[in-house]
Design a protein around this motif. Sequence first.
Motif, short mmCIF file in Angstrom:
data_model
loop_
_atom_site.label_atom_id
_atom_site.label_comp_id
_atom_site.label_asym_id
_atom_site.label_seq_id
_atom_site.Cartn_x
_atom_site.Cartn_y
_atom_site.Cartn_z
N GLU A 43 39.87 47.42 26.58
CA GLU A 43 40.88 48.46 26.82
C GLU A 43 40.29 49.60 27.65
O GLU A 43 40.90 50.06 28.61
N ARG A 44 39.12 50.02 27.27
CA ARG A 44 38.45 51.11 27.98
C ARG A 44 38.07 50.67 29.40
O ARG A 44 38.20 51.42 30.36
N TYR A 45 37.60 49.42 29.50
CA TYR A 45 37.19 48.89 30.82
C TYR A 45 38.38 48.83 31.77
O TYR A 45 38.31 49.30 32.91
N ALA A 46 39.47 48.25 31.30
CA ALA A 46 40.64 48.05 32.16
C ALA A 46 41.26 49.38 32.58
O ALA A 46 41.86 49.48 33.67
N ALA A 47 41.09 50.40 31.74
CA ALA A 47 41.67 51.71 32.05
C ALA A 47 41.07 52.29 33.34
O ALA A 47 41.75 53.02 34.07
N GLY A 48 39.82 51.94 33.63
CA GLY A 48 39.18 52.46 34.84
C GLY A 48 38.97 51.39 35.89
O GLY A 48 38.21 51.59 36.84
N PHE A 49 39.64 50.26 35.74
CA PHE A 49 39.40 49.11 36.62
C PHE A 49 39.94 49.34 38.03
O PHE A 49 41.10 49.73 38.19
N ASP A 50 39.10 49.09 39.04
CA ASP A 50 39.55 49.29 40.42
C ASP A 50 39.07 48.17 41.34
O ASP A 50 38.89 48.36 42.53
N LYS A 51 38.81 46.98 40.76
CA LYS A 51 38.28 45.88 41.57
C LYS A 51 39.24 44.70 41.62
O LYS A 51 38.82 43.55 41.74
N GLY A 52 40.52 44.98 41.57
CA GLY A 52 41.51 43.92 41.55
C GLY A 52 41.78 43.26 42.89
O GLY A 52 42.54 42.30 42.96
N ASP A 53 41.16 43.76 43.94
CA ASP A 53 41.44 43.22 45.28
C ASP A 53 40.29 42.40 45.86
O ASP A 53 40.28 42.10 47.04
N LEU A 54 39.32 42.03 45.04
CA LEU A 54 38.18 41.25 45.54
C LEU A 54 38.64 39.85 45.93
O LEU A 54 39.45 39.25 45.23
N PRO A 55 38.10 39.30 47.04
CA PRO A 55 38.43 37.93 47.42
C PRO A 55 37.79 36.91 46.47
O PRO A 55 36.79 37.23 45.80
N LEU A 56 38.34 35.71 46.41
CA LEU A 56 37.83 34.65 45.53
C LEU A 56 36.43 34.17 45.92
O LEU A 56 35.56 34.04 45.05
#
Length: 164
Positions: free
Chosen positions: A12-25
Amino acid sequence: MPVADECLAANERYAAGFDKGDLPLPPARQVAVLVCMDARIDPAKVLGLDEGDAHVIRNAGGRASGDALRSLAISHELLGTREVVVVHHTDCGMLTFTNDQLRQRLQDRLGADASGIDFLPFDDLNQSVRDDVATIRTSPLVPDDVVVSGFVYDVRTGRLHRVD
Ligand code: ZN
């Protein structure tokens, strides 16, 4: 609290600050790392890897087992990696037992027949690295131009030593 619940809370804490959702596969640094599952090794920290950089394949010993080769084939052929880094380490649990000992233990404690399983223990750390590097280099599943390197990680010093 079960550890799984603690993990969920931490996430929960990790996802709250997550900003790496656009990395390529495909891994950005085109490398696959094969490393022991030992709890004292954080491959990202030890090897300087960020999210999106590398495939990290882990198993007991960091061995080039059939399933590790399966993962490497996918890594190379479908996801563009061109290099493999094998990391075994000092004080590895794989140095502490033989196939016969573990098979007997599983038989005695669980009634399990593990006679057909090679658990891939070893008694020579540097040789196990050389063996796995050779297995990967000669595997028909791995392209000839893939560069394979082997290291021993010292759990006491945090230092990596090149073997092959
Ligand atoms: Zn280990």
